[in-house]
Design a protein around this motif. Sequence first.
Motif, short mmCIF file in Angstrom:
data_model
loop_
_atom_site.label_atom_id
_atom_site.label_comp_id
_atom_site.label_asym_id
_atom_site.label_seq_id
_atom_site.Cartn_x
_atom_site.Cartn_y
_atom_site.Cartn_z
N MET A 41 0.36 -1.40 -0.17
CA MET A 41 -0.16 0.07 0.53
C MET A 41 0.66 1.12 -0.10
SD MET A 41 -2.67 0.53 2.68
CE MET A 41 -3.43 2.53 2.74
N SER A 42 0.29 2.43 -0.80
CA SER A 42 1.55 3.89 -1.38
C SER A 42 0.80 4.06 -0.22
CB SER A 42 1.66 3.29 -2.70
OG SER A 42 0.89 4.23 -3.49
N THR A 43 2.06 5.33 0.17
CA THR A 43 0.98 6.95 0.91
C THR A 43 0.19 7.35 -0.39
OG1 THR A 43 3.24 7.06 2.32
CG2 THR A 43 1.46 8.78 1.55
N ALA A 44 -0.74 7.80 0.47
CA ALA A 44 -1.81 8.34 -1.24
C ALA A 44 -2.14 9.76 -0.26
CB ALA A 44 -2.95 7.23 -1.41
N SER A 45 -2.44 10.85 -1.32
CA SER A 45 -2.55 12.13 -1.41
C SER A 45 -3.76 12.39 -1.95
CB SER A 45 -1.82 13.41 -0.88
OG SER A 45 -1.13 13.52 -2.18
N ALA A 46 -5.03 12.93 -1.57
CA ALA A 46 -6.13 12.94 -2.66
C ALA A 46 -6.15 13.53 -3.88
CB ALA A 46 -7.73 12.44 -1.89
N THR A 47 -6.32 13.51 -5.09
CA THR A 47 -6.16 14.11 -5.45
C THR A 47 -7.44 14.15 -6.79
OG1 THR A 47 -4.84 13.50 -7.76
CG2 THR A 47 -4.39 14.76 -6.21
N ALA A 48 -7.53 14.32 -8.06
CA ALA A 48 -9.44 13.99 -9.18
C ALA A 48 -9.64 12.47 -8.56
CB ALA A 48 -9.08 14.96 -10.30
N PRO A 49 -9.75 11.64 -8.59
CA PRO A 49 -10.44 10.11 -8.95
C PRO A 49 -9.86 9.79 -11.16
CG PRO A 49 -12.72 11.69 -8.84
CD PRO A 49 -11.43 12.49 -8.57
N SER A 50 -9.13 8.74 -11.10
CA SER A 50 -8.79 8.70 -12.16
C SER A 50 -9.54 7.05 -12.46
CB SER A 50 -7.95 9.63 -12.95
OG SER A 50 -7.00 8.72 -12.23
N GLY A 51 -8.01 6.40 -11.66
CA GLY A 51 -7.87 5.20 -10.96
C GLY A 51 -8.75 4.09 -10.57
N ASN A 52 -8.60 2.75 -9.90
CA ASN A 52 -9.07 2.13 -8.95
C ASN A 52 -8.55 1.40 -8.26
OD1 ASN A 52 -11.37 1.40 -11.40
ND2 ASN A 52 -10.22 0.49 -12.35
N LEU B 27 -8.85 11.44 2.64
CA LEU B 27 -7.09 11.91 2.39
C LEU B 27 -6.54 10.25 3.44
CD1 LEU B 27 -6.38 14.95 2.78
CD2 LEU B 27 -6.90 13.93 1.29
N VAL B 28 -5.34 9.70 2.53
CA VAL B 28 -4.89 8.70 3.31
C VAL B 28 -3.80 8.56 3.05
CG1 VAL B 28 -5.20 7.05 1.19
CG2 VAL B 28 -4.93 6.13 3.53
N ALA B 29 -2.88 8.47 4.62
CA ALA B 29 -1.15 8.72 4.72
C ALA B 29 -0.48 7.38 5.39
CB ALA B 29 -1.42 10.19 4.69
N LEU B 30 0.61 7.45 4.83
CA LEU B 30 0.85 6.26 5.78
C LEU B 30 1.89 6.68 6.62
CD1 LEU B 30 1.36 2.95 3.39
CD2 LEU B 30 -0.46 3.66 5.20
N ASP B 31 1.51 6.20 7.92
CA ASP B 31 3.39 7.04 8.66
C ASP B 31 4.44 5.87 9.39
OD1 ASP B 31 5.08 8.17 10.74
OD2 ASP B 31 3.31 9.17 11.53
N GLY B 32 5.05 5.30 8.76
CA GLY B 32 5.60 4.16 9.27
C GLY B 32 3.97 2.83 9.62
#
Length: 275
Positions: free
Chosen positions: A1-12, A25-30
């Motif tokens: 799972m990669s760190t994600a900061s949200a932008t416009a939706p375009s994928g699955n 929004l989702v972000a990974l911190d360790g």
Amino acid sequence: MSTASATAPSGNDPTDPTALSDDLLVALDGPIARITLNRPGKLNTMTPTMGKQLLDLVDEINVDDDIRVVILSGTGARAFSAGSDISVLDGYGSNWQLRNRVDYARAIWAIRKPVIAKIRGYCIGGGLEMALMSDIRYSDVTGRFGAGEIKLGWHGGAGNTQLLPRVVSPGKAMEMLFTGDLVDATEAHRNGLVDRLTEPEDLDAAVDDLATRIAASAPIATQLSKHLVRVAQSTSLDVGLAYENDMFTYCFTTADAAEGRTAFAEKRTPDFQGR
């Protein structure tokens, strides 16, 4: 799972930064996954799209062994979440479609890892249900809690009537459910709805400290402990005790349990790997 900061939706892929809307929004911190409801101008209310994205995100969190704990919060100081966006409720369609909607609160319930709700401001309606679906609730003194659906002509449909009386007394739950009135953070803490109460400037540090300590624990034992507590809420004591003993026996055979015993003998901190 990669760190994600949200932008416009375009994928699955919900963990892809291009797959989430700006509203979630989702972000990974360790080992900590931080999920943030990001509609501060709308009191972080939920839309059907956010619910679907949250459900997909939960599936990713559950299978990602690097994630050991989740923090759920809302952007800004005004609200954790005021629940569903009332302006979109009529868009759910028929009663049957409403019954079979994507339930964003139950998505939180489906997370296998420990979930900490970090609460500022309003936590009402479906927002309260998301907090109740979380395992631990920390709030600062600005928290305001309520099951306000009754004021609109209905009751909660995703946990308020079922979980609130399991957390506070049945009488207090019914008082909140029957009136829809807000309860401040001090009263919520006194009644057990809030597990820790802080000043606004101390909330982030308190939640981060708890998440860090949970993440350092043995992941298998932690997730099984969460599961067993839920079993305790829905079964007899005799059945629960027997099931706990079975799970203990399983846990004792894991590599983490062996690491714990070795670390204890060597007087060092164990390095748990979730195996």
